[in-house]
Design a protein around this motif. Structure first.
Motif, mmCIF file in Angstrom:
data_model
loop_
_atom_site.group_PDB
_atom_site.id
_atom_site.type_symbol
_atom_site.label_atom_id
_atom_site.label_comp_id
_atom_site.label_asym_id
_atom_site.label_seq_id
_atom_site.Cartn_x
_atom_site.Cartn_y
_atom_site.Cartn_z
ATOM 1 N N LYS A 55 33.320 -28.433 72.642
ATOM 2 C CA LYS A 55 33.910 -27.103 72.797
ATOM 3 C C LYS A 55 34.586 -26.988 74.155
ATOM 4 C CE LYS A 55 31.629 -23.778 70.874
ATOM 5 N NZ LYS A 55 32.525 -23.539 69.723
ATOM 6 N N ALA A 65 37.177 -24.348 76.764
ATOM 7 C CA ALA A 65 37.657 -22.990 76.998
ATOM 8 C C ALA A 65 38.937 -23.076 77.809
ATOM 9 C CB ALA A 65 36.614 -22.158 77.737
ATOM 10 N N THR A 116 40.013 -13.655 74.478
ATOM 11 C CA THR A 116 40.052 -15.038 74.954
ATOM 12 C C THR A 116 38.859 -15.378 75.847
ATOM 13 O OG1 THR A 116 41.493 -16.699 75.971
ATOM 14 C CG2 THR A 116 41.430 -14.554 77.035
ATOM 15 N N ASN A 129 35.867 -14.667 75.262
ATOM 16 C CA ASN A 129 34.706 -15.005 74.430
ATOM 17 C C ASN A 129 34.474 -16.511 74.346
ATOM 18 O OD1 ASN A 129 34.380 -12.280 73.883
ATOM 19 N ND2 ASN A 129 35.444 -12.361 71.920
ATOM 20 N N GLN A 130 35.502 -17.293 74.699
ATOM 21 C CA GLN A 130 35.344 -18.750 74.686
ATOM 22 C C GLN A 130 34.256 -19.206 75.659
ATOM 23 O OE1 GLN A 130 39.328 -20.989 74.769
ATOM 24 N NE2 GLN A 130 39.843 -19.000 75.634
ATOM 25 N N LYS A 178 30.502 -18.903 74.561
ATOM 26 C CA LYS A 178 30.295 -19.849 73.453
ATOM 27 C C LYS A 178 30.193 -21.277 73.986
ATOM 28 C CE LYS A 178 32.561 -17.019 69.906
ATOM 29 N NZ LYS A 178 33.736 -16.888 69.001
ATOM 30 N N LEU A 179 31.059 -21.621 74.935
ATOM 31 C CA LEU A 179 30.978 -22.949 75.548
ATOM 32 C C LEU A 179 29.648 -23.128 76.271
ATOM 33 C CD1 LEU A 179 33.672 -24.848 77.528
ATOM 34 C CD2 LEU A 179 31.491 -24.395 78.621
#
Length: 239
Positions: free
Chosen positions: A183, A185, A210, A212-213, A216-217
């Motif tokens: 993943k 970002a 954007t 939100n990356q 999650k990463l």
């Protein structure tokens, strides 16, 4: 003991390590890739990435799972820094004999060696890795990075978010031995997304999607860093 008993004991020990890892902070080293100090002739920030770094550190601190060390090339290569005056990589740490490196350089090496994971926050220079980033990391041998994991966050004033640099950084991290998670970002058009203090700019009453990356990463990075740390603690490094 029988093989079944040994197997059961191994499972029990692994579970105990896993439970301990859930409460043990990750020793996380953040490498910042930009050494810019000059405002461009067209105006704007002298170093656009300061906005991104501030935001990333705020998110990291808010997760309550990280002991964070930041290496900023302006500080690291600056007066009194661990690699003072050696942005060109003339004297890597592993070229010094035992006890001969400057104490501040030794301290940086020990921090890297003790780290559980690495997080790269970087711009894209000429479509690839900024030299300040590769120099900082290249001062230290791969054994300091090996058998760990890493994550990559890139940024750009353009909409592409530095993705070409991210691809190149992945290769570098793989060769150092701190395997990058899949993943990524990429934060594009940074000034439209983040304020100077790193806080998000609202779009239609909400933070830009954007961003939100990043959490999650970090969720992936934490999962892998915990898993690798448990394996290192139970089995040691490969020999």
């Amino acid at each position: 003991r029988s093989s079944t008993q040994l197997h059961t004991t191994g499972i029990s020990n692994t579970r105990n390590f896993a439970m301990a890892a859930a409460f043990k902070p990750l020793r996380t080293v953040v490498f910042f890739g930009s050494a810019k100090t000059q405002t461009p002739p067209w105006g704007g920030d002298a170093r656009l990435g300061d906005r991104v770094l501030k935001h990333v550190l705020s998110v990291l601190e808010g997760r309550g799972k990280h002991e964070i060390t930041v290496y900023d090339p302006v500080t690291v290569f600056g007066k009194g820094g661990a690699l003072e005056g050696d942005g060109e990589l003339k004297a890597p740490h592993f070229f010094f004999g035992g006890g001969q490196a400057p104490p501040v350089m030794d301290a940086m090496q020990q921090t890297l060696k003790a780290a559980d994971c690495f997080l790269i926050v970087s711009p894209e220079y000429n479509h690839t890795i900024p030299p300040a980033l590769s120099s900082m990391m290249g001062h230290f041998g791969g054994s300091n990075f090996a058998n760990k994991v890493s994550g990559i966050i890139t940024y750009s004033p353009s909409p592409f978010g530095g993705m070409r640099a991210a691809v190149a950084i992945k290769i570098m991290l793989s060769e150092l031995g701190c395997c990058p998670i899949s993943k990524l970002a990429g934060i594009g058009t940074v000034t439209d997304v983040l304020n100077e203090d790193g806080t998000p700019k609202e779009v239609d009453g909400a933070p830009p999607r954007t961003l939100n990356q990043i959490p999650k990463l970090l969720t992936d990075l934490e999962w892998w860093a915990d898993a690798v740390r448990i394996h290192r603690d139970t089995h040691g490094p490969p020999v």
